[in-house]
Design a protein around this motif. Sequence first.
Motif, mmCIF file in Angstrom:
data_model
loop_
_atom_site.group_PDB
_atom_site.id
_atom_site.type_symbol
_atom_site.label_atom_id
_atom_site.label_comp_id
_atom_site.label_asym_id
_atom_site.label_seq_id
_atom_site.Cartn_x
_atom_site.Cartn_y
_atom_site.Cartn_z
ATOM 1 N N UNK A 17 0.753 -1.125 0.101
ATOM 2 C CA UNK A 17 0.129 -0.023 -0.326
ATOM 3 C C UNK A 17 1.116 1.437 -0.666
ATOM 4 N N UNK A 18 1.689 1.519 0.703
ATOM 5 C CA UNK A 18 2.774 2.662 0.642
ATOM 6 C C UNK A 18 3.513 2.641 -0.377
ATOM 7 N N UNK A 19 4.015 1.164 -1.032
ATOM 8 C CA UNK A 19 4.650 1.645 -2.594
ATOM 9 C C UNK A 19 3.927 1.962 -3.401
ATOM 10 N N UNK A 20 2.588 1.922 -3.284
ATOM 11 C CA UNK A 20 1.462 1.872 -4.641
ATOM 12 C C UNK A 20 0.832 3.578 -4.360
ATOM 13 N N UNK A 21 0.976 3.864 -2.990
ATOM 14 C CA UNK A 21 0.694 5.400 -3.015
ATOM 15 C C UNK A 21 1.724 6.458 -3.104
ATOM 16 N N UNK A 22 2.904 6.046 -2.715
ATOM 17 C CA UNK A 22 4.212 6.616 -2.938
ATOM 18 C C UNK A 22 4.302 6.977 -4.551
ATOM 19 N N UNK A 23 3.871 5.620 -5.341
ATOM 20 C CA UNK A 23 4.416 5.550 -6.962
ATOM 21 C C UNK A 23 3.575 6.650 -7.371
ATOM 22 N N UNK A 24 2.034 7.147 -6.849
ATOM 23 C CA UNK A 24 1.174 7.697 -7.073
ATOM 24 C C UNK A 24 1.999 9.092 -7.137
ATOM 25 N N UNK A 25 1.871 9.027 -5.744
ATOM 26 C CA UNK A 25 2.363 10.518 -5.670
ATOM 27 C C UNK A 25 3.766 11.061 -6.312
ATOM 28 N N UNK A 26 4.122 10.235 -6.604
ATOM 29 C CA UNK A 26 5.070 11.023 -7.171
ATOM 30 C C UNK A 26 5.566 10.485 -8.809
ATOM 31 N N UNK A 27 4.370 10.023 -9.424
ATOM 32 C CA UNK A 27 3.879 10.227 -11.007
ATOM 33 C C UNK A 27 2.655 12.083 -11.036
ATOM 34 N N UNK A 28 2.425 12.278 -9.894
ATOM 35 C CA UNK A 28 1.707 13.947 -9.799
ATOM 36 C C UNK A 28 2.988 14.511 -10.106
ATOM 37 N N UNK A 29 4.089 14.542 -9.272
ATOM 38 C CA UNK A 29 4.944 15.737 -9.065
ATOM 39 C C UNK A 29 5.621 15.014 -10.585
ATOM 40 N N UNK A 30 5.840 14.052 -11.204
ATOM 41 C CA UNK A 30 6.174 14.539 -12.357
ATOM 42 C C UNK A 30 5.446 15.101 -13.646
ATOM 43 N N UNK A 31 4.299 14.647 -13.371
ATOM 44 C CA UNK A 31 3.114 15.469 -14.093
ATOM 45 C C UNK A 31 2.994 17.102 -14.161
ATOM 46 N N UNK A 32 3.448 17.292 -12.440
ATOM 47 C CA UNK A 32 3.466 19.042 -12.306
ATOM 48 C C UNK A 32 4.160 19.754 -12.354
ATOM 49 N N UNK A 33 5.544 18.847 -12.654
ATOM 50 C CA UNK A 33 6.786 19.344 -12.737
ATOM 51 C C UNK A 33 7.345 19.465 -14.642
#
Length: 92
Positions: A17-33
Amino acid sequence: MSKQNKTYSDKLLENKKFRRDFEQEYKNLVISEKIAELRHKANLTQEELANRIQTTKSAISRYESNNYKGYSIALLQKIAFACGADLQVGFV
């Protein structure tokens, strides 16, 4: 990596669960950047981009924040077009 060399991050990422949530947050960061980078390359201010896609400066600020979670293909296409770029989406 041996058990002795595992970092705290390594241990956290073992939790699915932590890994899934972390990966989603990372994707949001990449898109925003990428949105901010694209806007800068097009030499646009947030307000200028907002005018081009008929929204507000505060909306552009939200899109460039990793806290935003409402990206759609249509939104990203509008941003790309307004900045003179193409949107490419892929599955890995």
